[in-house]
Scaffold this active site. Structure first.
Site, PDB file in Angstrom:
ATOM      1  N   SER A  83       0.809  -1.328  -0.068  1.00 11.05           N
ATOM      2  CA  SER A  83      -0.081   0.037   0.255  1.00 11.05           C
ATOM      3  C   SER A  83       0.775   1.271  -0.098  1.00 11.05           C
ATOM      4  CB  SER A  83      -1.142  -0.090   1.082  1.00 11.05           C
ATOM      5  OG  SER A  83      -0.286  -0.229   2.426  1.00 11.05           O
ATOM      6  N   HIS A 126      -5.579  -3.562  -2.680  1.00 12.23           N
ATOM      7  CA  HIS A 126      -5.419  -2.485  -3.787  1.00 12.23           C
ATOM      8  C   HIS A 126      -5.313  -3.149  -5.263  1.00 12.23           C
ATOM      9  CE1 HIS A 126      -4.438   0.498  -0.951  1.00 12.23           C
ATOM     10  NE2 HIS A 126      -3.875  -0.378  -0.123  1.00 12.23           N
ATOM     11  N   LYS A 184     -12.317   0.418  -1.690  1.00 10.61           N
ATOM     12  CA  LYS A 184     -11.219   0.979  -2.494  1.00 10.61           C
ATOM     13  C   LYS A 184     -11.970   1.080  -4.050  1.00 10.61           C
ATOM     14  CE  LYS A 184      -8.035   0.605   0.999  1.00 10.61           C
ATOM     15  NZ  LYS A 184      -7.344  -0.235   1.872  1.00 10.61           N
TER      16      LYS A 184
END
Ligand SMILES: *Cc1c(COP(=O)(O)O)cnc(C)c1O
Length: 384
Positions: free
Chosen positions: A178, A206, A238
């Protein structure tokens, strides 16, 4: 008094420049944020596909509220598991190529639940040193032995696995790291997991929605098929633009999590509204090749624009594009100077990243246009 100590410690944080501040946004999540009456181009959010304020998600959430109400009223195992949750789990499993999926309220809770259900006292956890805080906390809370191998160092990991006589072993890794944006060597990790008969827990916070065919995530990026020793964790706050997370895996391991993951069992189920919004989101992710292409193009513009500039871009193939400045104060000053130019980029300092690697963490989103990124390039070149 009991609180004097806290007052002293808070004053210490202020003095050391480590006190953190929230900024109050006056606009929805998007490429432009109004803060304190000022419009900033935001490179802060993890809304990689620009879905957080997408009309299709908003409509699905509104319709969901009308059909299902707001609250679920109980945990999933009591009476808080509604048909949008069930459908979403089925679709997430099919999308990621696993037998079954289980929804959690957040990624943080998913990691605590997964690791705690699979490892306990006397077991051994092998974790990449740059893993997300939630995986670190998960390992600590499990009470298993917790060994951290140097970032991406498969030889070191192999030596540790060979030396361990623990009966049950887990490898834990972020798929996309990250703060660096690089991708873990998942095929090699899976081979080690097979050789040493371990679980492999992959945190794809992610990668889900961004990488792989139709945004199926990091395993798809490598062309790796699902495997019974993999527990895949994807977050839904996300790229998916809402909130929550899921674990996907074999029918056996998911049933075990349903029976044993404490952060699944002892908490109220997320609102069915979220599940309704996520069903719409999953469709947009699947059809989101144009968004992903645009995102890659933005990363190219940033990287080309900053080649030969003063500060180093890390070799990231993802939407996370960190710019390493090194010195803490300089990093904060550059972030401040960018903000004065209407550009909002978070400054990340130790202990979140190693000493002398303070950085600007640029998060790109498909909702940015090329002009936003060009403005950032120009400002950074000028400041450098
Ligand atoms: C954001 C993040 C999480 C936590 O997910 P939430 O849904 O925000 O709780 C877990 N792992 C990684 C790598 C993350 O970046």
């Amino acid at each position: 008094m009991i609180w004097n100590e806290l007052e002293d410690k808070l004053a210490d944080l202020e003095r050391e420049g480590l006190a953190r501040r929230r900024r109050v946004l006056e606009t929805p999540c998007g490429p432009l944020a109004r803060v304190d009456g000022r419009d900033l181009v935001s490179f802060c959010s993890n809304d990689y596909l620009g879905l957080a304020s997408d009309p299709a998600l908003i409509d699905a959430a509104c319709a969901g509220a009308r059909r299902w109400g707001v609250g679920g009223g109980a945990s999933h195992l009591v009476s808080g598991h509604f048909s949008p949750h069930e459908t979403l789990e089925e679709k997430l499993a099919a999308f990621t190529g696993f037998d079954r999926a289980l929804l959690f309220s957040t990624g943080y809770m998913a990691n605590l639940g997964i690791v705690g259900a699979l490892a306990g006292r006397g077991d051994a956890i092998f974790a990449d040193r740059l893993n997300h805080a939630s995986l670190i906390d998960a390992a600590r809370l499990s009470r298993a032995d917790h060994e951290r191998y140097p970032h991406g160092d498969l030889d070191d990991l192999e030596r540790r696995l060979a030396a361990s006589d623990a009966k049950r072993k887990l490898i834990l890794t972020d798929a996309v790291f990250s703060m660096d944006g690089d991708i873990a060597p998942l095929p090699q990790l899976l081979r080690l997991a097979e050789r040493f008969d371990t679980w492999l827990v992959i945190d794809d916070a992610h990668g889900f929605g961004v990488l792989g065919e139709e945004g199926r995530g990091s395993l798809s990026h490598f062309g790796v098929a699902s495997d019974p020793r993999v527990v895949y964790m994807g977050t839904l706050g996300k790229a998916a633009g809402a909130s929550g997370a899921f674990a996907a895996g074999s029918a056996t391991v998911i049933e075990w999590l349903l029976q044993r993951a404490r952060t699944y069992i002892f908490t109220t189920g997320a609102s069915p509204i979220i599940a309704c919004a996520l069903l719409a989101s999953l469709e947009l992710i699947r059809q989101g090749e144009a968004r992903r292409q645009h995102l890659r193009r933005l990363a190219d513009i940033l990287r080309e624009g900053l080649s030969g500039a003063r500060w180093r871009l890390m070799p990231s193939p993802t939407a996370i594009q960190p710019i390493v400045i090194g010195d803490n104060h300089e990093t904060v000053n550059v972030a401040q100077a960018l903000r004065e130019r209407g550009l909002w980029v978070p400054a990340i300092r130790p202990p979140t990243v190693p000493r002398d690697t303070a950085r600007l963490r640029v998060s790109l989103s498909a909702a940015h246009d090329e002009e936003h990124v060009r403005r950032l390039v120009e400002a950074l070149r000028e400041l450098g």
